[in-house]
Write a protein that holds these residues in place. Sequence first.
Motif, PDB file in Angstrom:
ATOM      1  N   MET A  20       0.970  -1.299   0.051  1.00  0.00           N
ATOM      2  CA  MET A  20       0.181  -0.069  -0.144  1.00  0.00           C
ATOM      3  C   MET A  20       0.821   1.298  -0.135  1.00  0.00           C
ATOM      4  N   ILE A  21       0.717   2.333  -0.726  1.00  0.00           N
ATOM      5  CA  ILE A  21       1.212   3.310  -0.873  1.00  0.00           C
ATOM      6  C   ILE A  21       0.506   4.640  -0.169  1.00  0.00           C
ATOM      7  N   VAL A  22       1.209   5.427   0.220  1.00  0.00           N
ATOM      8  CA  VAL A  22       0.465   6.479   1.167  1.00  0.00           C
ATOM      9  C   VAL A  22       0.965   7.906   0.810  1.00  0.00           C
ATOM     10  N   GLY A  23       0.463   9.046   1.148  1.00  0.00           N
ATOM     11  CA  GLY A  23       1.202  10.257   1.130  1.00  0.00           C
ATOM     12  C   GLY A  23       1.394  10.956   2.405  1.00  0.00           C
ATOM     13  N   ILE A  24       2.246  11.397   2.773  1.00  0.00           N
ATOM     14  CA  ILE A  24       2.692  12.006   3.806  1.00  0.00           C
ATOM     15  C   ILE A  24       3.336  13.431   3.951  1.00  0.00           C
ATOM     16  N   ASP A  25       2.580  14.149   4.810  1.00  0.00           N
ATOM     17  CA  ASP A  25       3.424  15.609   4.889  1.00  0.00           C
ATOM     18  C   ASP A  25       3.810  15.365   6.146  1.00  0.00           C
ATOM     19  N   LEU A  26       5.344  15.676   6.119  1.00  0.00           N
ATOM     20  CA  LEU A  26       6.327  15.557   6.992  1.00  0.00           C
ATOM     21  C   LEU A  26       6.557  16.999   7.571  1.00  0.00           C
ATOM     22  N   GLY A  43      -2.758  16.290  -1.279  1.00  0.00           N
ATOM     23  CA  GLY A  43      -2.019  16.423  -2.577  1.00  0.00           C
ATOM     24  C   GLY A  43      -0.983  15.380  -2.641  1.00  0.00           C
ATOM     25  N   ALA A  44      -0.387  14.828  -1.384  1.00  0.00           N
ATOM     26  CA  ALA A  44       0.567  13.731  -1.562  1.00  0.00           C
ATOM     27  C   ALA A  44      -0.203  12.561  -1.845  1.00  0.00           C
ATOM     28  N   ALA A  45      -1.438  12.497  -1.279  1.00  0.00           N
ATOM     29  CA  ALA A  45      -2.229  11.360  -1.695  1.00  0.00           C
ATOM     30  C   ALA A  45      -2.774  11.062  -2.904  1.00  0.00           C
ATOM     31  N   VAL A  46      -3.051  12.380  -3.488  1.00  0.00           N
ATOM     32  CA  VAL A  46      -3.099  12.435  -5.080  1.00  0.00           C
ATOM     33  C   VAL A  46      -1.971  11.775  -5.983  1.00  0.00           C
ATOM     34  N   GLN A  47      -0.851  12.178  -5.326  1.00  0.00           N
ATOM     35  CA  GLN A  47       0.353  11.662  -6.201  1.00  0.00           C
ATOM     36  C   GLN A  47       0.532  10.152  -6.005  1.00  0.00           C
ATOM     37  N   ALA A  48       0.082   9.651  -4.754  1.00  0.00           N
ATOM     38  CA  ALA A  48       0.271   8.120  -4.356  1.00  0.00           C
ATOM     39  C   ALA A  48      -0.985   7.533  -5.588  1.00  0.00           C
ATOM     40  N   GLY A  49      -1.821   8.210  -5.783  1.00  0.00           N
ATOM     41  CA  GLY A  49      -2.914   7.819  -6.797  1.00  0.00           C
ATOM     42  C   GLY A  49      -2.495   7.616  -8.094  1.00  0.00           C
ATOM     43  N   LEU A  50      -1.693   8.766  -8.279  1.00  0.00           N
ATOM     44  CA  LEU A  50      -1.125   8.786  -9.831  1.00  0.00           C
ATOM     45  C   LEU A  50      -0.005   7.680  -9.987  1.00  0.00           C
ATOM     46  N   LYS A  51       0.691   7.249  -8.881  1.00  0.00           N
ATOM     47  CA  LYS A  51       1.638   6.262  -9.019  1.00  0.00           C
ATOM     48  C   LYS A  51       1.298   4.927  -9.384  1.00  0.00           C
ATOM     49  N   VAL A  52      -0.156   4.733  -8.383  1.00  0.00           N
ATOM     50  CA  VAL A  52      -0.923   3.540  -8.973  1.00  0.00           C
ATOM     51  C   VAL A  52      -1.810   3.449 -10.099  1.00  0.00           C
ATOM     52  N   ARG A  53      -1.772   4.491 -10.853  1.00  0.00           N
ATOM     53  CA  ARG A  53      -2.225   4.909 -12.244  1.00  0.00           C
ATOM     54  C   ARG A  53      -3.839   4.542 -11.759  1.00  0.00           C
ATOM     55  N   ASP A  54      -4.364   5.179 -10.632  1.00  0.00           N
ATOM     56  CA  ASP A  54      -5.736   5.264 -10.554  1.00  0.00           C
ATOM     57  C   ASP A  54      -6.686   6.069 -11.713  1.00  0.00           C
ATOM     58  N   ALA A  55      -7.575   4.790 -12.044  1.00  0.00           N
ATOM     59  CA  ALA A  55      -8.517   5.451 -13.298  1.00  0.00           C
ATOM     60  C   ALA A  55      -8.934   7.005 -13.195  1.00  0.00           C
ATOM     61  N   ALA A  56      -9.231   7.245 -11.939  1.00  0.00           N
ATOM     62  CA  ALA A  56      -9.850   8.649 -11.906  1.00  0.00           C
ATOM     63  C   ALA A  56      -8.821   9.859 -12.124  1.00  0.00           C
ATOM     64  N   LEU A  57      -7.402   9.416 -11.960  1.00  0.00           N
ATOM     65  CA  LEU A  57      -6.335  10.435 -12.235  1.00  0.00           C
ATOM     66  C   LEU A  57      -5.665  10.114 -13.763  1.00  0.00           C
ATOM     67  N   GLN A  84      -3.848  -3.028   6.381  1.00  0.00           N
ATOM     68  CA  GLN A  84      -2.682  -3.867   5.603  1.00  0.00           C
ATOM     69  C   GLN A  84      -1.475  -3.278   5.646  1.00  0.00           C
ATOM     70  N   PRO A  85      -0.358  -3.731   5.485  1.00  0.00           N
ATOM     71  CA  PRO A  85       0.757  -3.007   5.376  1.00  0.00           C
ATOM     72  C   PRO A  85       1.050  -1.979   4.635  1.00  0.00           C
ATOM     73  N   VAL A  86       1.852  -1.012   5.207  1.00  0.00           N
ATOM     74  CA  VAL A  86       1.921   0.065   4.460  1.00  0.00           C
ATOM     75  C   VAL A  86       3.376   0.424   4.094  1.00  0.00           C
ATOM     76  N   THR A  87       3.937   0.341   2.908  1.00  0.00           N
ATOM     77  CA  THR A  87       5.428  -0.059   2.504  1.00  0.00           C
ATOM     78  C   THR A  87       5.926   1.156   1.825  1.00  0.00           C
ATOM     79  N   GLU A  88       5.130   1.933   1.111  1.00  0.00           N
ATOM     80  CA  GLU A  88       5.563   2.968   0.288  1.00  0.00           C
ATOM     81  C   GLU A  88       4.929   4.243   0.589  1.00  0.00           C
TER      82      GLU A  88
END
Length: 573
Positions: free
Chosen positions: A1-7, A336-350, A107-111
């Motif tokens: 699972m890939i997440v977006g993080i604002d550190l 926005g970081a989560a949008v980028q995560a969506g882009l990474k997994v090539r989500d259809a909406a994006l 589920q595990p978050v790895t990326e």
Amino acid sequence: MIVGIDLGTTNSLIAVWQDGQSRLIPNSLGEVLTPSCVSLDEDGSVLVGRVARERLQTHPERSAAVFKRYMGSDKALRLGTREFRAEELSALVLKSLKADAEAALGQPVTEAIITVPAYFSEAQRRATRVAGQMAGLKVERLLNEPTAAALAYGIHQLGSESRFLVFDLGGGTFDVSVLELFEGVMEVRASAGDNFLGGEDFSNALIDLFFERLGLPAWLRKDTLFMQRLSAQAEAAKRTLSQASEASIRLWHEDTEHALDLDEATLANVCAPLLARLRQPVERALRDANLRAAELDRVVLAGGATRMPLVRKLVTTLFGRFPTIDFNPDEVVAMGAAVQAGLKVRDAALSEVVMTDVAPFSLGVAVSRHLSPNTQSNGHFDPIIERNTPVPVSRVKRYYPMHEAQISLGIQVFQGEARMVRDNIHLGELNVPVPQGDPDHNGVDIRFTYDVNGLLQVEATVMRTGATHALLIEGNPGLLDEAEIARRLKALEELKTHPRDQLDNRTLMARAERLYTQLRGDIREWLGHQIMVFEQIIASQDSSVIDAQRPRFEAMLDRIEKDGTTFDEPPHL
Ligand code: AMP
């Protein structure tokens, strides 16, 4: 699972792209903002978030905050008997966010996509990557914070054409980016900023005013407990002034109460120099993007400090219009970081969004210039990649030795905009052996490759021999090598983490203890007793009793916090 993080400097957030939209994930206290604070408990376990923020005041020597400012430096921060670097403390925050996300998602978050201020230097970016690595996260991408904010807004505008400026004032940094969305392509046209300007500076200005107006001695600044409490009060007063016209800072020291009343005008007055500093990066970003303020379609706010009416007023005057605030400025970067995560997994909406970014600063080398055939001037900066060049980018420039007898070319790599390298940031150096001979036929090609994460690679090719050399960033105390990262990773893994399911009780106790240190007299003694009672309730391990009593204990602390020392009839548990 890939997440977006604002550190963030002050708070961190984690979000995922789910069902066609960004979703923020709350921590174990049910809050989406996790303070970027770490504390070591007396039993050696790590506490992260609000509980650690409470302990900044009661256990300053075991707690740390605003360490993002030290990313990429070798500064050691001491917590109890242990020393940590900023990337290790950031790793502990990331680990805590990761655990929250894993608990919520099952589920595990790895990326992760981790956001960084656009103005973060090479070393700061590398340190952020290392922090991710130490938290057990593959850092899929480092995304510039204002770019993330724009992505959060941009997806609502697919298909339209617009130019916007992101004004991002966080806890410790200020970033301005001008972006353009055209036929689904989001392009960063320019970024500018100030790495040493943020909301904390506004609080610090109030602290300075407190010292000045009340004529307090400078040595009091060395009293860590006093300063932590003052800092919390200044922060609270600053926030109150975002909603009300008056606030005050009240603090006991020994037997005297020091009090300072504040209003909007006083705040405007002390913050005027800081507000003035916000103008320059805005002007530079517009100039680099070749745009006038009137040509922008909208101005977007990000970063908690843009909640300050003073800052909003300045933005309105600078741009001649009100900023857009469809999203919460604290949350927009993580969204926005989560949008980028969506882009990474090539989500259809994006599928239609393409993102391009720019190098926020110029990168180049030090050169000597001939003033006359016999005299030379050293230390001039020669840019190879100019700031605001779209990335990824690879540029090459040829350099020549100064003399026939020269046996090597020393390549010093810098980042910045100043004419002389002494005023820029040194990134590393490379020594390239060259064959002796006519300098004009002895060129060395220096190639700079800057990737989408803002990380630089430098390669030199000696034209006469074809030999290549890659930059080894040496002598930079800010960077850890792989062996050192592995060693520190292991040490972090050995640290105990406070159990997530008990964090709410632990946070409440830390808050009660912080309040205890702020009170005096009867109410303080009474609170001490209540703390003891609640401690016994927790020790009973009877979850039904604990769950029933916790809200009452919390409500009681809320009342004390609100009414402070004027509390005359203590409530009962
Ligand atoms: P960020 O790093 O984006 O979380 O921004 C945190 C900064 O925003 C800190 O300096 C906070 O003091 C500041 N901040 C957050 N909320 C407010 C508020 N309501 N009024 C004034 N400043 C705020």
